[in-house]
Motif scaffolding. Structure first.
Motif, PDB file in Angstrom:
ATOM      1  N   MET A 112      66.339  -2.055 -59.294  1.00 33.97           N
ATOM      2  CA  MET A 112      66.429  -1.725 -57.872  1.00 33.97           C
ATOM      3  C   MET A 112      67.891  -1.795 -57.408  1.00 33.97           C
ATOM      4  SD  MET A 112      63.881  -3.204 -54.956  1.00 33.97           S
ATOM      5  CE  MET A 112      64.840  -4.632 -54.529  1.00 33.97           C
ATOM      6  N   ALA A 113      68.287  -0.795 -56.669  1.00 29.78           N
ATOM      7  CA  ALA A 113      69.675  -0.807 -56.163  1.00 29.78           C
ATOM      8  C   ALA A 113      69.825  -1.940 -55.139  1.00 29.78           C
ATOM      9  CB  ALA A 113      69.976   0.525 -55.500  1.00 29.78           C
ATOM     10  N   PRO A 114      71.005  -2.606 -55.130  1.00 28.92           N
ATOM     11  CA  PRO A 114      71.198  -3.672 -54.143  1.00 28.92           C
ATOM     12  C   PRO A 114      71.112  -3.108 -52.725  1.00 28.92           C
ATOM     13  CG  PRO A 114      73.275  -3.134 -55.253  1.00 28.92           C
ATOM     14  CD  PRO A 114      72.205  -2.344 -55.927  1.00 28.92           C
ATOM     15  N   LYS A 115      70.656  -3.936 -51.833  1.00 31.15           N
ATOM     16  CA  LYS A 115      70.464  -3.482 -50.448  1.00 31.15           C
ATOM     17  C   LYS A 115      71.803  -3.131 -49.800  1.00 31.15           C
ATOM     18  CE  LYS A 115      68.795  -4.992 -45.960  1.00 31.15           C
ATOM     19  NZ  LYS A 115      68.675  -3.594 -45.526  1.00 31.15           N
ATOM     20  N   THR A 116      71.819  -2.012 -49.093  1.00 34.40           N
ATOM     21  CA  THR A 116      73.018  -1.734 -48.298  1.00 34.40           C
ATOM     22  C   THR A 116      72.743  -2.165 -46.864  1.00 34.40           C
ATOM     23  OG1 THR A 116      72.212   0.509 -48.057  1.00 34.40           O
ATOM     24  CG2 THR A 116      74.055   0.182 -49.577  1.00 34.40           C
ATOM     25  N   TRP A 117      73.709  -2.782 -46.297  1.00 35.60           N
ATOM     26  CA  TRP A 117      73.567  -3.284 -44.929  1.00 35.60           C
ATOM     27  C   TRP A 117      74.300  -2.361 -43.972  1.00 35.60           C
ATOM     28  CZ3 TRP A 117      70.723  -7.518 -43.527  1.00 35.60           C
ATOM     29  CH2 TRP A 117      70.323  -8.376 -44.557  1.00 35.60           C
ATOM     30  N   THR A 118      73.656  -2.071 -42.846  1.00 40.97           N
ATOM     31  CA  THR A 118      74.362  -1.332 -41.807  1.00 40.97           C
ATOM     32  C   THR A 118      74.912  -2.345 -40.801  1.00 40.97           C
ATOM     33  OG1 THR A 118      72.429  -1.155 -40.381  1.00 40.97           O
ATOM     34  CG2 THR A 118      72.783   0.629 -41.974  1.00 40.97           C
ATOM     35  N   VAL A 119      75.823  -1.884 -39.982  1.00 40.90           N
ATOM     36  CA  VAL A 119      76.410  -2.723 -38.934  1.00 40.90           C
ATOM     37  C   VAL A 119      75.297  -3.354 -38.101  1.00 40.90           C
ATOM     38  CG1 VAL A 119      77.699  -2.582 -36.759  1.00 40.90           C
ATOM     39  CG2 VAL A 119      78.629  -1.518 -38.815  1.00 40.90           C
ATOM     40  N   LYS A 120      74.348  -2.524 -37.707  1.00 36.22           N
ATOM     41  CA  LYS A 120      73.270  -2.988 -36.839  1.00 36.22           C
ATOM     42  C   LYS A 120      72.435  -4.099 -37.486  1.00 36.22           C
ATOM     43  CE  LYS A 120      69.229  -1.339 -34.407  1.00 36.22           C
ATOM     44  NZ  LYS A 120      68.357  -0.219 -34.126  1.00 36.22           N
ATOM     45  N   GLU A 121      72.033  -3.853 -38.746  1.00 35.92           N
ATOM     46  CA  GLU A 121      71.214  -4.864 -39.447  1.00 35.92           C
ATOM     47  C   GLU A 121      71.980  -6.175 -39.614  1.00 35.92           C
ATOM     48  OE1 GLU A 121      68.644  -1.949 -42.417  1.00 35.92           O
ATOM     49  OE2 GLU A 121      70.668  -2.567 -42.967  1.00 35.92           O
ATOM     50  N   LEU A 122      73.226  -6.026 -39.978  1.00 37.07           N
ATOM     51  CA  LEU A 122      74.030  -7.215 -40.247  1.00 37.07           C
ATOM     52  C   LEU A 122      74.191  -8.071 -38.981  1.00 37.07           C
ATOM     53  CD1 LEU A 122      75.240  -8.196 -42.832  1.00 37.07           C
ATOM     54  CD2 LEU A 122      77.394  -7.115 -42.215  1.00 37.07           C
ATOM     55  N   THR A 156      72.125  -8.206 -36.431  1.00 34.05           N
ATOM     56  CA  THR A 156      70.840  -8.831 -36.103  1.00 34.05           C
ATOM     57  C   THR A 156      70.568 -10.056 -36.974  1.00 34.05           C
ATOM     58  OG1 THR A 156      70.054  -6.609 -35.614  1.00 34.05           O
ATOM     59  CG2 THR A 156      68.385  -8.335 -35.763  1.00 34.05           C
ATOM     60  N   VAL A 157      70.728  -9.876 -38.284  1.00 36.73           N
ATOM     61  CA  VAL A 157      70.452 -10.977 -39.211  1.00 36.73           C
ATOM     62  C   VAL A 157      71.410 -12.150 -38.970  1.00 36.73           C
ATOM     63  CG1 VAL A 157      70.615 -11.610 -41.656  1.00 36.73           C
ATOM     64  CG2 VAL A 157      69.397  -9.551 -40.981  1.00 36.73           C
ATOM     65  N   SER A 194      73.106 -12.902 -36.205  1.00 29.54           N
ATOM     66  CA  SER A 194      72.857 -13.577 -34.917  1.00 29.54           C
ATOM     67  C   SER A 194      71.746 -14.611 -35.080  1.00 29.54           C
ATOM     68  CB  SER A 194      72.409 -12.590 -33.842  1.00 29.54           C
ATOM     69  OG  SER A 194      73.289 -11.524 -33.767  1.00 29.54           O
ATOM     70  N   ASP A 195      70.672 -14.233 -35.769  1.00 25.01           N
ATOM     71  CA  ASP A 195      69.561 -15.175 -35.982  1.00 25.01           C
ATOM     72  C   ASP A 195      70.023 -16.395 -36.769  1.00 25.01           C
ATOM     73  OD1 ASP A 195      67.866 -13.592 -34.611  1.00 25.01           O
ATOM     74  OD2 ASP A 195      66.920 -12.669 -36.386  1.00 25.01           O
ATOM     75  N   TYR A 196      70.804 -16.118 -37.800  1.00 23.89           N
ATOM     76  CA  TYR A 196      71.308 -17.204 -38.644  1.00 23.89           C
ATOM     77  C   TYR A 196      72.171 -18.177 -37.814  1.00 23.89           C
ATOM     78  CZ  TYR A 196      73.942 -19.452 -42.421  1.00 23.89           C
ATOM     79  OH  TYR A 196      74.535 -20.360 -43.256  1.00 23.89           O
ATOM     80  N   LEU A 197      73.069 -17.621 -37.028  1.00 24.15           N
ATOM     81  CA  LEU A 197      73.962 -18.472 -36.224  1.00 24.15           C
ATOM     82  C   LEU A 197      73.165 -19.254 -35.175  1.00 24.15           C
ATOM     83  CD1 LEU A 197      77.007 -16.059 -35.707  1.00 24.15           C
ATOM     84  CD2 LEU A 197      76.928 -18.087 -37.166  1.00 24.15           C
ATOM     85  N   LYS A 198      72.138 -18.611 -34.662  1.00 23.17           N
ATOM     86  CA  LYS A 198      71.293 -19.265 -33.668  1.00 23.17           C
ATOM     87  C   LYS A 198      70.605 -20.480 -34.289  1.00 23.17           C
ATOM     88  CE  LYS A 198      67.995 -18.263 -30.105  1.00 23.17           C
ATOM     89  NZ  LYS A 198      66.793 -17.522 -29.806  1.00 23.17           N
ATOM     90  N   ASN A 199      70.075 -20.295 -35.490  1.00 24.47           N
ATOM     91  CA  ASN A 199      69.447 -21.413 -36.206  1.00 24.47           C
ATOM     92  C   ASN A 199      70.413 -22.547 -36.461  1.00 24.47           C
ATOM     93  OD1 ASN A 199      66.863 -20.471 -36.411  1.00 24.47           O
ATOM     94  ND2 ASN A 199      67.292 -19.301 -38.289  1.00 24.47           N
ATOM     95  N   LYS A 200      71.661 -22.195 -36.666  1.00 21.66           N
ATOM     96  CA  LYS A 200      72.683 -23.212 -36.931  1.00 21.66           C
ATOM     97  C   LYS A 200      73.257 -23.784 -35.631  1.00 21.66           C
ATOM     98  CE  LYS A 200      72.834 -22.900 -41.480  1.00 21.66           C
ATOM     99  NZ  LYS A 200      72.513 -24.049 -42.349  1.00 21.66           N
ATOM    100  N   GLU A 201      72.653 -23.384 -34.516  1.00 19.73           N
ATOM    101  CA  GLU A 201      73.047 -23.895 -33.188  1.00 19.73           C
ATOM    102  C   GLU A 201      74.498 -23.618 -32.824  1.00 19.73           C
ATOM    103  OE1 GLU A 201      71.761 -27.963 -33.086  1.00 19.73           O
ATOM    104  OE2 GLU A 201      69.646 -27.358 -33.198  1.00 19.73           O
ATOM    105  N   ILE A 202      74.948 -22.436 -33.200  1.00 18.77           N
ATOM    106  CA  ILE A 202      76.285 -21.996 -32.805  1.00 18.77           C
ATOM    107  C   ILE A 202      76.172 -21.313 -31.441  1.00 18.77           C
ATOM    108  CG2 ILE A 202      78.182 -20.410 -33.417  1.00 18.77           C
ATOM    109  CD1 ILE A 202      77.959 -22.824 -35.328  1.00 18.77           C
TER     110      ILE A 202
END
Ligand code: GLN
Length: 307
Positions: free
Chosen positions: A1-11, A13-14, A16-24
């Protein structure tokens, strides 16, 4: 399987959620600012390139920025800049990151100048005591074309950044930089100022450990720690300020709202200040103490015999 390509939009979103979990703080904004920095474009441009895929190098560069931010490094240290007075300033671990409320100091000085309260022939003389990144001196030099600016700091590294910022904004020729602790560079110089503006260290030493890790572990303690009760620098500024002010000259000090009453009483006891007042910040807290040295300024208005 080809590695996932990330778009600006996806990156965004993902992340923001991560930073939110880390209480930034401001997770989405942080995700955007750091991605824009990685891609060397403005934040607005991100929206125009929402579906653009990122390459591996961009992803790994961005990841390392995010890791640093999760380790509580201020995003301004990662991007190396902070906006102040609608200008970009270089910042780093050797200077305090300028806070937006300090813009009110710039506003105050400009309005005093407009009222012609202290302007003398050939321009007013203004000192930014403890200039840090140089934001106050540089903004004032840009706004007040006839003014002669002085800026001092205890830190050599800070002065270097202040000089760089002055140069980047085309006012390095107009600011005299001096190295030293508070009044030290001006002792025995027979220099007097029409305005002294300062955002000194005012955090109580005993409160230092309770600061956010962003501030406590990443900003320079020398720019923040005001000794026991946080009043050490403020006391010295008020005590000796009159020696360096022209008659009728203005002193403007930023401080903690809880320190403002004590600062006003110190000025009362001193006896050489008049028109003492407190000014509120955007959060409606008393953040600044302003006063004039006794005596009358020989300002332009009078010299020219205008009413
Ligand atoms: N004058 C600078 C500012 O307002 C630095 C203040 C400081 O280092 N305490 O941001």
């Amino acid at each position: 399987m080809a590695p996932k390509t990330w778009t600006v939009k996806e990156l965004i979103t993902v992340t923001s959620d991560y930073l939110k979990n880390k209480e930034i703080d401001s997770p989405r904004l942080t995700a955007e600012i750091l991605l824009a920095h990685q891609l060397k474009i403005t934040r607005i441009k991100l929206y125009l390139n929402y579906d653009q895929p990122l390459d591996d190098k961009e992803i790994s560069g961005y990841r390392s920025f995010i890791r640093r931010r999760v380790n509580r490094e201020p995003f301004q240290h990662i991007t190396g800049t902070q906006e102040f007075w609608s200008m970009d300033f270089t910042v780093g671990p050797h200077v305090l990151i300028p806070r937006s409320e300090s813009e009110l100091l710039v506003e105050q000085v400009i309005s005093l100048s407009k009222e012609n309260e202290f302007r003398r022939k050939g321009g007013e003389t203004i000192l930014d005591l403890g200039t840090g990144s140089g934001v106050l001196a540089v903004s004032l030099a840009r706004e007040l074309e006839g003014a002669i600016l002085w800026a001092s700091d205890i830190s050599d590294e800070a002065l270097e950044i202040a000089r760089l910022n002055a140069k980047n904004h085309g006012v390095d020729e107009r600011i005299h930089f001096r190295l030293g602790d508070l009044w030290e560079p001006f002792v025995g110089q027979s220099l007097k100022f029409d305005v002294i503006v300062t955002n000194p260290p005012y955090i109580a030493s005993e409160a230092f450990d309770a600061l956010s890790p962003e501030v406590r572990d990443h900003e320079p303690r020398v720019a923040l720690d005001g000794g026991k009760g946080g009043m050490l620098c403020i006391e010295r500024i008020i005590r000796d300020g009159t020696e360096y002010l022209n008659p009728g000259g203005w002193l403007l000090i930023e401080m903690d709202p809880e320190q403002t009453t004590e600062a006003l009483s110190l000025m009362d006891e001193n006896g050489q200040y008049r028109e003492k007042r407190r000014i509120r910040d955007y959060a409606h807290q008393y953040r600044f103490v302003v006063a004039r040295k006794t005596g009358t300024a020989h300002n332009k208005k009078h010299e020219e015999g205008k009413p």
